[in-house]
Write an enzyme that holds these catalytic residues in place. Sequence first.
Site, PDB file in Angstrom:
ATOM      1  N   TYR A  74      30.330 -13.906   3.654  1.00  0.00           N
ATOM      2  CA  TYR A  74      30.103 -14.612   4.915  1.00  0.00           C
ATOM      3  C   TYR A  74      31.436 -14.939   5.582  1.00  0.00           C
ATOM      4  O   TYR A  74      32.071 -15.932   5.255  1.00  0.00           O
ATOM      5  CB  TYR A  74      29.279 -15.888   4.701  1.00  0.00           C
ATOM      6  CG  TYR A  74      28.936 -16.567   6.003  1.00  0.00           C
ATOM      7  CD1 TYR A  74      27.879 -16.120   6.788  1.00  0.00           C
ATOM      8  CD2 TYR A  74      29.699 -17.630   6.480  1.00  0.00           C
ATOM      9  CE1 TYR A  74      27.582 -16.706   7.990  1.00  0.00           C
ATOM     10  CE2 TYR A  74      29.402 -18.237   7.702  1.00  0.00           C
ATOM     11  CZ  TYR A  74      28.340 -17.766   8.447  1.00  0.00           C
ATOM     12  OH  TYR A  74      28.051 -18.348   9.651  1.00  0.00           O
ATOM     13  N   TYR A 116      24.378  -9.781  12.583  1.00  0.00           N
ATOM     14  CA  TYR A 116      24.671 -11.097  12.002  1.00  0.00           C
ATOM     15  C   TYR A 116      23.405 -11.518  11.242  1.00  0.00           C
ATOM     16  O   TYR A 116      22.337 -11.665  11.838  1.00  0.00           O
ATOM     17  CB  TYR A 116      24.988 -12.074  13.131  1.00  0.00           C
ATOM     18  CG  TYR A 116      25.501 -13.423  12.693  1.00  0.00           C
ATOM     19  CD1 TYR A 116      26.863 -13.646  12.550  1.00  0.00           C
ATOM     20  CD2 TYR A 116      24.640 -14.485  12.444  1.00  0.00           C
ATOM     21  CE1 TYR A 116      27.349 -14.893  12.165  1.00  0.00           C
ATOM     22  CE2 TYR A 116      25.111 -15.719  12.056  1.00  0.00           C
ATOM     23  CZ  TYR A 116      26.471 -15.923  11.924  1.00  0.00           C
ATOM     24  OH  TYR A 116      26.945 -17.149  11.549  1.00  0.00           O
TER      25      TYR A 116
END
Lengths: 384, 132
Positions: free
Chosen positions: A329, A279
Amino acid sequence: MKSGSIAIVGMGVTHQGRALGTLDVDLRRQALELALADAGLQRDAIDGYIHASHEREDLRYLGLSPNFSWPVQTGGATAPSSFIMAAGAILSGQAEMVACAYGMAPSSGGMPGFGGKTSFGSLSYGYPARVGMIGAASAHALHARWHMDHYGTTSRHLGAVAVQLRNHALHRTDAITYGQPITIEDHQASAMVVDPFRMLDCCRDTDGGAVFLLTSAERARSLPGIHPIYIHGAGTGHNIGNWHRRDVYSHHDDIAPAAARAFAQAGLTLDDIDTAQFYDPFTISIIMQLEHYGFCKPGQGGPFVADGGIALDGRIPANTGGGQISGFYAAGFTPIIEAMKQLRGQSGPTQVKDAEFALVSGHGLNGGVQNTWSHATLILGAQP
Amino acid sequence: MSIDTIAPLIKADPDAPFWEAWTSDQRFLLHRCGICGRHDWPATCCQTHGMSAMEWVDTPGAGVIDTFTIFHRAYIKELASEVPYTVAVVRLDEGPYFHTRLVGIAPDAVKSGMRVCIRTGAGDAFPLFVPE
Ligand SMILES: [Zn+2]
């Protein structure tokens, strides 16, 4: 959980991009239909639903009638956490086929609300908004500054991450920066936003949906013509421990217990991992996670990336779709999507040859005055 | 900037005693366990001794900069006239972190490890820190 006992049998990913103009619930519906087609299933096969956000009325609009519908919101750790919850539901006999669903359209709407102590965003305890500390970048910037002050990490090291991610994304048609190369000089010339982060250190919001269908490995064997991927290990950690120990900024977040549990369940070591998908909302996220997962020594994440450590031919090819910064994203689903593609051999120009095991991380629920609270680790494998 | 507009305080919040002491006469309180003496901020339950011995106590409001960031961009229009400004993490002498705005020093002169303390007498709605 027992290594390989849970299978991911369906993946549905919509177009991911800026300002698509599609409602978030429609993104989830589209992703659900893609996931069902991927798994060769009909809607009535789904008897568990987990929404990676605040569930309200998805089931009617998605045409589902499961035994439960759970909301999960633990920031960027939500995606891997939803898989852990799905595994729990399957192994406890609550469901056979669980859909984990994400769909957001932040770049078609306004900025998430701020100001209230419990509102989503970087605005909780510690009263950051009262001193003008607004936005996730500044919270991560505090860790980046600490790293620079203590280890000598430089802006050019951050830039090396940005350039490497862009090099991955350059040939990937599913990345928002497809065909748009950058150099280290471009990074150094990009506007300072929240020191030490420049514009090119930060990801941008994109719209998109993603749905995954999870079931038991046993049930997966009975489904014809599918391409299942297996969960070999999972782990969680919470940054409150570092907060109580007053040692927040030297850490990325609480990776150690998450990684230890996941690797113990999988019976694997770092050497077994073929690709890592972190991430990565900001460039420092890659540097610090490489260190805390143990791919390099503390403080060496910057030089490690600058020396090609996360390139396709590097020590650990990482964020091969461009990550969140250069890819897209989809919150914590960005790393999961790319891990799935790698293990299915679908990463095209950035495919890691014979990828068998992928490490996936998620972290989030922005702590307001620090980068994140919760961390989750998954180890996914191409075989049970 | 009116911080009450940007981030209004919540009445009856566990941290209310801190805000009452600061806004009434600029006293800087921390939440302290009367048994082990550990100080915390914001309001915290002692992990060892529970809530019963927790009390708000006066402290000097001083410490060192643990890390910081400089805002070059205003995320909301109310802050446009204030950039660049420094947000610092102060490690208070009693132990807890305190997140604040650093004033009285140019952003490019700020260094981790500097000693800082609260600014009093300026009518600040939030305890801001200055170099000691
Ligand atoms: Zn105590």
